[in-house]
Design an enzyme around this catalytic site. Sequence first.
Site, PDB file in Angstrom:
ATOM      1  N   CYS A 141      -1.509 -28.096  28.150  1.00  0.00           N
ATOM      2  CA  CYS A 141      -0.869 -27.984  29.462  1.00  0.00           C
ATOM      3  C   CYS A 141      -0.865 -26.577  29.856  1.00  0.00           C
ATOM      4  O   CYS A 141      -1.030 -26.364  31.052  1.00  0.00           O
ATOM      5  CB  CYS A 141       0.550 -28.709  29.502  1.00  0.00           C
ATOM      6  SG  CYS A 141       1.467 -28.610  27.749  1.00  0.00           S
ATOM      7  N   HIS A 220       7.523 -26.563  31.560  1.00  0.00           N
ATOM      8  CA  HIS A 220       7.542 -25.006  31.166  1.00  0.00           C
ATOM      9  C   HIS A 220       7.606 -24.020  32.388  1.00  0.00           C
ATOM     10  O   HIS A 220       7.055 -24.628  33.510  1.00  0.00           O
ATOM     11  CB  HIS A 220       6.119 -24.812  30.411  1.00  0.00           C
ATOM     12  CG  HIS A 220       5.795 -25.864  29.424  1.00  0.00           C
ATOM     13  ND1 HIS A 220       6.284 -25.902  28.041  1.00  0.00           N
ATOM     14  CD2 HIS A 220       4.306 -26.753  29.264  1.00  0.00           C
ATOM     15  CE1 HIS A 220       5.704 -26.883  27.442  1.00  0.00           C
ATOM     16  NE2 HIS A 220       4.719 -27.352  28.092  1.00  0.00           N
TER      17      HIS A 220
HETATM   18  P1  NAD Z   1       1.806 -39.357  22.310  1.00  0.00           P
HETATM   19  O1  NAD Z   1       2.396 -39.163  20.845  1.00  0.00           O
HETATM   20  O2  NAD Z   1       2.871 -39.510  23.405  1.00  0.00           O
HETATM   21  O3  NAD Z   1       0.927 -40.430  22.203  1.00  0.00           O
HETATM   22  C1  NAD Z   1       0.024 -40.530  21.318  1.00  0.00           C
HETATM   23  C2  NAD Z   1      -0.511 -41.904  21.218  1.00  0.00           C
HETATM   24  O4  NAD Z   1      -1.385 -42.108  20.516  1.00  0.00           O
HETATM   25  C3  NAD Z   1       0.670 -42.888  20.670  1.00  0.00           C
HETATM   26  O5  NAD Z   1       0.834 -44.142  21.383  1.00  0.00           O
HETATM   27  C4  NAD Z   1       0.120 -43.251  19.198  1.00  0.00           C
HETATM   28  O6  NAD Z   1       0.731 -44.559  18.859  1.00  0.00           O
HETATM   29  C5  NAD Z   1      -1.332 -43.308  19.521  1.00  0.00           C
HETATM   30  N1  NAD Z   1      -2.094 -43.184  18.185  1.00  0.00           N
HETATM   31  C6  NAD Z   1      -1.928 -42.413  17.194  1.00  0.00           C
HETATM   32  N2  NAD Z   1      -2.664 -42.480  16.161  1.00  0.00           N
HETATM   33  C7  NAD Z   1      -3.592 -43.081  16.653  1.00  0.00           C
HETATM   34  C8  NAD Z   1      -4.801 -43.549  16.466  1.00  0.00           C
HETATM   35  N3  NAD Z   1      -5.446 -43.211  15.070  1.00  0.00           N
HETATM   36  N4  NAD Z   1      -5.763 -44.449  17.185  1.00  0.00           N
HETATM   37  C9  NAD Z   1      -5.250 -44.750  18.441  1.00  0.00           C
HETATM   38  N5  NAD Z   1      -4.093 -44.436  19.015  1.00  0.00           N
HETATM   39  C10 NAD Z   1      -3.279 -43.622  17.930  1.00  0.00           C
HETATM   40  O7  NAD Z   1       0.924 -37.784  22.331  1.00  0.00           O
HETATM   41  P2  NAD Z   1       0.784 -37.246  23.594  1.00  0.00           P
HETATM   42  O8  NAD Z   1       1.923 -36.233  23.908  1.00  0.00           O
HETATM   43  O9  NAD Z   1       0.129 -38.045  24.660  1.00  0.00           O
HETATM   44  O10 NAD Z   1      -0.363 -35.930  23.023  1.00  0.00           O
HETATM   45  C11 NAD Z   1      -1.632 -36.418  23.164  1.00  0.00           C
HETATM   46  C12 NAD Z   1      -2.614 -35.136  22.983  1.00  0.00           C
HETATM   47  O11 NAD Z   1      -2.448 -34.645  24.313  1.00  0.00           O
HETATM   48  C13 NAD Z   1      -2.338 -34.448  21.938  1.00  0.00           C
HETATM   49  O12 NAD Z   1      -3.508 -33.447  21.810  1.00  0.00           O
HETATM   50  C14 NAD Z   1      -1.534 -33.138  22.661  1.00  0.00           C
HETATM   51  O13 NAD Z   1      -1.395 -31.847  22.308  1.00  0.00           O
HETATM   52  C15 NAD Z   1      -2.049 -33.213  24.150  1.00  0.00           C
HETATM   53  N6  NAD Z   1      -1.041 -32.781  25.337  1.00  0.00           N
HETATM   54  C16 NAD Z   1       0.138 -33.236  25.274  1.00  0.00           C
HETATM   55  C17 NAD Z   1       0.876 -32.910  26.404  1.00  0.00           C
HETATM   56  C18 NAD Z   1       2.310 -33.293  26.393  1.00  0.00           C
HETATM   57  O14 NAD Z   1       3.248 -32.467  26.916  1.00  0.00           O
HETATM   58  N7  NAD Z   1       2.772 -34.516  25.889  1.00  0.00           N
HETATM   59  C19 NAD Z   1       0.235 -31.828  27.251  1.00  0.00           C
HETATM   60  C20 NAD Z   1      -0.948 -31.746  27.072  1.00  0.00           C
HETATM   61  C21 NAD Z   1      -1.891 -32.106  26.089  1.00  0.00           C
END
Ligand code: NAD
Length: 339
Positions: A141, A220
């Site tokens: 992000c 942010h």
């Molecule tokens: P999150 O924890 O909200 O969601 C992740 C999901 O994946 C959960 O539902 C979890 O149960 C599931 N999961 C875990 N292991 C798994 C597997 N082996 N197979 C299938 N599903 C599985 O995470 P998020 O915040 O959505 O982040 C996901 C990615 O996006 C990360 O790389 C993060 O750095 C990136 N990201 C997050 C944000 C943010 O602010 N949340 C912003 C930009 C990028």
Amino acid sequence: MTVRVAVNGFGTIGKRVADAVTKQPDMKLIGVAKTRPSFEARYAIDRGYPLFVGGDGRIEDFRAAGLPVAGTAEEMLKGADLVVDATPDKIGREHVAQYDAAHLKAIFQGGEKPEVAEVSFSALANFDAAHGKRRVRVVSCNTTGIIRAASVLRSRYGVERWDATLIRRAADPTETKKGPVNAIVPTFQFPSHHAPDARTIYPDLPISTTAVVVPTTLMHVHVNHVRLHRPPATTADVISAFRETPRFHVFRSWEHVDGTPQVMEYARDHGAPRGDMMKNVLWEDGIRLDGADLHFFQAIHQESIVVPENIDAIRAMCDLAPDAASSIEVTDMTLGLRA
Ligand code: NAD
């Protein structure tokens, strides 16, 4: 041509990307995978998304919760042309072999190291670099916010030097186990990881970043000081440049948007799904050109800013659009980011 998209990991980013895919004329969501039954698994079912069990999840647990399951993530991948991996940081890389074995194109998120993919991606900057690629990483992000702004400033004015302080939200609104609750936590890393990450897209970007984590969940904020090579005449020129570029929103003085709470309220007022704000948010009053020195604040909605970038990455990888502008136009129209 319609690309069949699977979403592996259905949390903050995954559910937003899945919803966005269903709005695209050239994509079909064939399923989403989660490890555990939860309110988000129920959301998938309520939306009519085929729900699959990923990671070490157990089908019996979903069935016991009364959630109909279509199969395992492996089975989901068989029906897909492309998978968007939105699993937590460092989990996506564990899936590379599985995606390769299934001959699938795959998109990873910013929580993975750049090496997970052939190219790091941000639509305004390097759409063409993802053409025909098998593995692409949509940057985080904060990096997406920096790169979008860089795409405006580099081409028009040239950037000689850029110092950015990133004031980072402590957690997403749904997270209950992260902090700080009552502290300001500087990151003792110079530069913070964001500058090298930005250079995975613009290798020559002369940016240095520092970061501080603060107790908020609402966006942010980046504090930017940029020395320009060819500065324009006035601050108004810079404001116009941001306004002319897709995925920027510049609030006017009279709107009295004092900070991130009003930005989020603005998004809710306008009926944005989940109150998301997928654009870089700037303020007229928060942009100042002083000779060759540009100072500006921008706010970044961490939960949603990467969603349009994931959609454009799909289009680039699958040759669904001839160029960035055409893809961005469709994405932004379908996601309500333009009139
Ligand atoms: P999150 O924890 O909200 O969601 C992740 C999901 O994946 C959960 O539902 C979890 O149960 C599931 N999961 C875990 N292991 C798994 C597997 N082996 N197979 C299938 N599903 C599985 O995470 P998020 O915040 O959505 O982040 C996901 C990615 O996006 C990360 O790389 C993060 O750095 C990136 N990201 C997050 C944000 C943010 O602010 N949340 C912003 C930009 C990028």
